[in-house]
Design a protein around this motif. Structure first.
Motif, mmCIF file in Angstrom:
data_model
loop_
_atom_site.group_PDB
_atom_site.id
_atom_site.type_symbol
_atom_site.label_atom_id
_atom_site.label_comp_id
_atom_site.label_asym_id
_atom_site.label_seq_id
_atom_site.Cartn_x
_atom_site.Cartn_y
_atom_site.Cartn_z
ATOM 1 N N ASP A 188 -7.172 -7.896 -2.051
ATOM 2 C CA ASP A 188 -6.033 -8.594 -1.449
ATOM 3 C C ASP A 188 -5.370 -7.766 -0.349
ATOM 4 O OD1 ASP A 188 -5.183 -9.738 -4.741
ATOM 5 O OD2 ASP A 188 -6.180 -10.892 -3.157
ATOM 6 N N THR A 189 -5.797 -6.539 -0.188
ATOM 7 C CA THR A 189 -5.237 -5.672 0.843
ATOM 8 C C THR A 189 -5.462 -6.274 2.224
ATOM 9 O OG1 THR A 189 -5.495 -3.662 -0.471
ATOM 10 C CG2 THR A 189 -5.399 -3.404 1.927
ATOM 11 N N ALA A 190 -4.381 -6.445 2.962
ATOM 12 C CA ALA A 190 -4.444 -7.077 4.284
ATOM 13 C C ALA A 190 -3.053 -7.090 4.895
ATOM 14 C CB ALA A 190 -4.966 -8.505 4.173
ATOM 15 N N VAL A 191 -3.012 -7.458 6.154
ATOM 16 C CA VAL A 191 -1.732 -7.818 6.771
ATOM 17 C C VAL A 191 -1.536 -9.307 6.520
ATOM 18 C CG1 VAL A 191 -0.407 -7.983 8.897
ATOM 19 C CG2 VAL A 191 -1.935 -6.025 8.528
ATOM 20 N N THR B 258 -0.893 -3.453 0.548
ATOM 21 C CA THR B 258 -1.971 -2.555 0.153
ATOM 22 C C THR B 258 -2.012 -2.475 -1.358
ATOM 23 O OG1 THR B 258 -1.666 -1.243 2.173
ATOM 24 C CG2 THR B 258 -2.932 -0.233 0.375
ATOM 25 N N VAL B 259 -3.177 -2.777 -1.916
ATOM 26 C CA VAL B 259 -3.359 -2.757 -3.365
ATOM 27 C C VAL B 259 -4.321 -1.626 -3.701
ATOM 28 C CG1 VAL B 259 -3.966 -4.077 -5.409
ATOM 29 C CG2 VAL B 259 -3.019 -5.243 -3.404
ATOM 30 N N LEU C 289 3.001 -1.114 -0.996
ATOM 31 C CA LEU C 289 1.879 -0.555 -1.749
ATOM 32 C C LEU C 289 2.088 -0.846 -3.233
ATOM 33 C CD1 LEU C 289 -0.622 1.312 -2.004
ATOM 34 C CD2 LEU C 289 0.974 3.243 -2.103
ATOM 35 N N VAL C 290 1.058 -1.373 -3.863
ATOM 36 C CA VAL C 290 1.156 -1.725 -5.279
ATOM 37 C C VAL C 290 -0.169 -1.418 -5.952
ATOM 38 C CG1 VAL C 290 0.483 -4.128 -4.886
ATOM 39 C CG2 VAL C 290 1.876 -3.546 -6.882
#
Length: 126
Positions: free
Chosen positions: A90-93, A123-124, A11-12
């Motif tokens: 950009d959140t994704a696997v 996760t952004v 997480l960022v």
């Protein structure tokens, strides 16, 4: 047996950076074309970046160009994805993929890759 193992997700906050790593073992690492793909909830898996077996050719999706960089270390049998200026979208696997059936080619197509990792979640937050 080829094994593909990703790490480095997390997480960022938006604007932050992460570096994903992927170790590919089981055959000669330098013979692989290596790629990163990602899949967000409810969406198809999409191409992110690829590097040829020689390392001399790379390609990156327009959506991440200028922010993400692919590289590899043949000694460590590892391919990296440096992700800077991260955005919520950009959140994704993120998945690492490898293939050794053809010499010095790059492909952005999921079906062209024989070996896949289990994925690492990025996760952004906004």
């Amino acid at each position: 047996q080829v094994q593909v193992v990703e790490s480095g997700g997390g997480l960022v906050q938006a604007g932050g950076s992460l570096r994903l790593s992927c170790v590919v073992s089981g055959r000669t690492f330098s013979t692989y074309t290596l790629a990163w793909f990602r899949q967000a909830p409810g969406k198809e898996r999409e191409f992110v970046s690829v590097i040829s077996r020689s390392g001399g050719t790379t390609a990156t999706a327009d959506s991440v160009k200028g922010r993400f960089t692919i590289s590899k270390d043949n000694v460590k049998s590892t391919v990296y994805l440096q992700m800077n200026s991260l955005k919520p979208e950009d959140t994704a696997v993120y998945y690492c993929a490898a293939d050794d059936r053809r010499a010095n080619y790059v492909s952005i197509t999921v079906a062209e890759y024989a070996y896949w990792g289990q994925g690492t979640q990025v996760t952004v937050s906004s």
